[in-house]
Enzyme design. Structure first.
Site, PDB file in Angstrom:
ATOM      1  N   LYS A  71      21.824  48.353  20.384  1.00 41.70           N
ATOM      2  CA  LYS A  71      23.091  48.473  21.090  1.00 41.70           C
ATOM      3  C   LYS A  71      23.939  47.289  20.639  1.00 41.70           C
ATOM      4  O   LYS A  71      23.655  46.140  20.993  1.00 41.70           O
ATOM      5  CB  LYS A  71      22.888  48.443  22.606  1.00 41.70           C
ATOM      6  CG  LYS A  71      24.214  48.459  23.354  1.00 41.70           C
ATOM      7  CD  LYS A  71      24.060  48.307  24.857  1.00 41.70           C
ATOM      8  CE  LYS A  71      25.434  47.996  25.448  1.00 41.70           C
ATOM      9  NZ  LYS A  71      25.367  47.726  26.893  1.00 41.70           N
TER      10      LYS A  71
ATOM     11  N   GLY B 225      30.316  45.335  34.283  1.00 39.88           N
ATOM     12  CA  GLY B 225      30.027  44.762  35.597  1.00 39.88           C
ATOM     13  C   GLY B 225      31.143  44.883  36.607  1.00 39.88           C
ATOM     14  O   GLY B 225      31.009  44.434  37.739  1.00 39.88           O
TER      15      GLY B 225
ATOM     16  N   ALA C  30      30.072  51.314  30.238  1.00 39.23           N
ATOM     17  CA  ALA C  30      30.356  50.224  31.178  1.00 39.23           C
ATOM     18  C   ALA C  30      31.368  50.706  32.189  1.00 39.23           C
ATOM     19  O   ALA C  30      32.174  51.589  31.891  1.00 39.23           O
ATOM     20  CB  ALA C  30      30.899  48.996  30.448  1.00 39.23           C
ATOM     21  N   GLY C  31      31.295  50.115  33.360  1.00 43.85           N
ATOM     22  CA  GLY C  31      32.300  50.382  34.380  1.00 43.85           C
ATOM     23  C   GLY C  31      31.836  51.245  35.533  1.00 43.85           C
ATOM     24  O   GLY C  31      32.506  51.321  36.554  1.00 43.85           O
TER      25      GLY C  31
ATOM     26  N   SER D 245      24.603  47.345  35.962  1.00 42.58           N
ATOM     27  CA  SER D 245      24.920  46.688  37.237  1.00 42.58           C
ATOM     28  C   SER D 245      25.003  47.646  38.411  1.00 42.58           C
ATOM     29  O   SER D 245      24.580  47.296  39.519  1.00 42.58           O
ATOM     30  CB  SER D 245      26.264  45.946  37.124  1.00 42.58           C
ATOM     31  OG  SER D 245      26.255  45.076  36.033  1.00 42.58           O
TER      32      SER D 245
END
Lengths: 69, 265
Positions: free
Chosen positions: B104, B165, B191-192, B214
């Site tokens: 990644k 995050g 993400a998000g 997260s």
């Protein structure tokens, strides 16, 4: 000679190799699995740990897995 | 009840590997290896990320042991790298440490936003593809950058919905839709995600998978959130395939008007 090991100046005998440094550490996991070593910007593959000699001023980075996104 | 993804005959093929779960789990942020292990099991994931850092003599337990005991595939990341050079070197070290060509790829522009540095990302991706890596780049939601990453040989593109995050969900679903329409490789929302509905939306938009860290690891109950998001990924995937109705500005009756009785004046 003085070699930087993960940022810590470390006194090593002449002729020390990557394996010498690793022997002084408690490595996580079994058999050093999940561990990788760089000397400067050069990746030292596991089969070369025994013979990769270190020199004064080398920067040795010994890395392992941590939790990360 | 955990959702059993293995019952769905709709696997994701990523770089030739068949994955039955379309949820990838980032391992950052769990309070313990035990909590991480429980969330891996609850999520049904088959691909989890790891990072590389200096050996810590005080560390307890090995994350690799926990992940391998769970029987899932490792995806090392280059988190924290700010230059193409550092990211490439970290990827090479990860390959050495974990015996996987998968990476990644993250090349971050600054500490405050953790947004990708587009030119450096592209440079690192090109270098790593040439070295035989399966490169899964964390990228912005820019469809053109995604195309460039695909052009240099990335095996997928992994756009953010919002910053790492942040839990802000998908900021620009239109960009994501354009990227998905044009992509020739899997698109993974990376993400998000803040909660289950964000993951469902990503899949409804047509993402092939969702990577989540997260939202699960920092939830009050990570195991329950892992189940919730796994269910959302599956629901969103099913809804995408089922085909949503068009949006209208006015009502459209679902009950026929023909045959209405006349009750007089």
């Amino acid at each position: 000679m003085i070699v930087s090991v993960n940022g810590t100046p470390t006194e090593l005998a002449a002729g020390a190799t990557v394996a010498t440094v690793l022997a002084g550490l408690e490595l996580p996991g079994s058999g050093g699995r999940g561990v990788a070593v760089a000397v400067g910007a050069e990746v030292v593959p596991r089969p070369d740990w025994e013979r990769r000699a270190l020199a004064e001023g080398d920067h040795v980075e010994i890395l392992t897995a941590i939790q990360g996104g | 009840m955990a959702v059993d993804h293995r019952t769905t005959a709709d696997p994701l093929i990523l770089a030739g590997v068949t994955l039955h779960s379309r949820l990838f789990l980032g391992t950052g942020g769990f309070s313990s290896l035990e909590a991480m292990g429980e969330a891996i099991a609850a999520s049904g994931t088959e691909l989890v990320t790891l990072a590389l850092r200096r050996v810590d003599p005080a560390a307890r337990g090995s994350i690799v042991d926990v992940v391998e005991a769970a029987g899932v595939r490792l995806l090392p990341n280059t988190a924290g790298c700010f230059t193409a050079r550092d990211a490439v070197l970290t990827a090479r070290l990860a390959r050495e440490a974990f015996q996987t060509d998968w990476v990644k790829l993250e090349v971050i522009g600054d500490d405050r936003t953790l947004l990708p540095d587009a030119p450096a990302l592209l440079e690192a991706a090109e270098t790593l593809v040439a070295e035989g890596f399966v490169v899964l780049p964390y990228t912005t939601d820019d469809p053109i950058l995604a195309r460039r990453l695909e052009d240099v040989g990335c095996a997928a593109v992994m756009p953010l919905g919002s910053p790492i995050g942040s839990g802000m969900g998908i900021g620009n679903p239109y960009n994501l839709s354009i990227m998905i329409e044009r992509a020739g490789v899997p698109v993974v929302l990376d993400a998000g995600v803040g909660t289950a509905s964000d993951a469902a939306l990503a899949m409804e938009l047509g993402c092939d998978a969702v990577l989540c860290a997260s939202a699960i690891s920092r939830a009050r109950n990570p195991t329950a959130m892992a189940r919730a998001i796994a269910g959302a990924v599956e629901a969103g995937r099913l809804a995408r395939g089922a085909g949503r109705i068009p949006r209208r500005r006015h009502a459209e009756p679902s009950t026929p008007e023909a045959g209405m009785p006349d009750f007089g004046a």
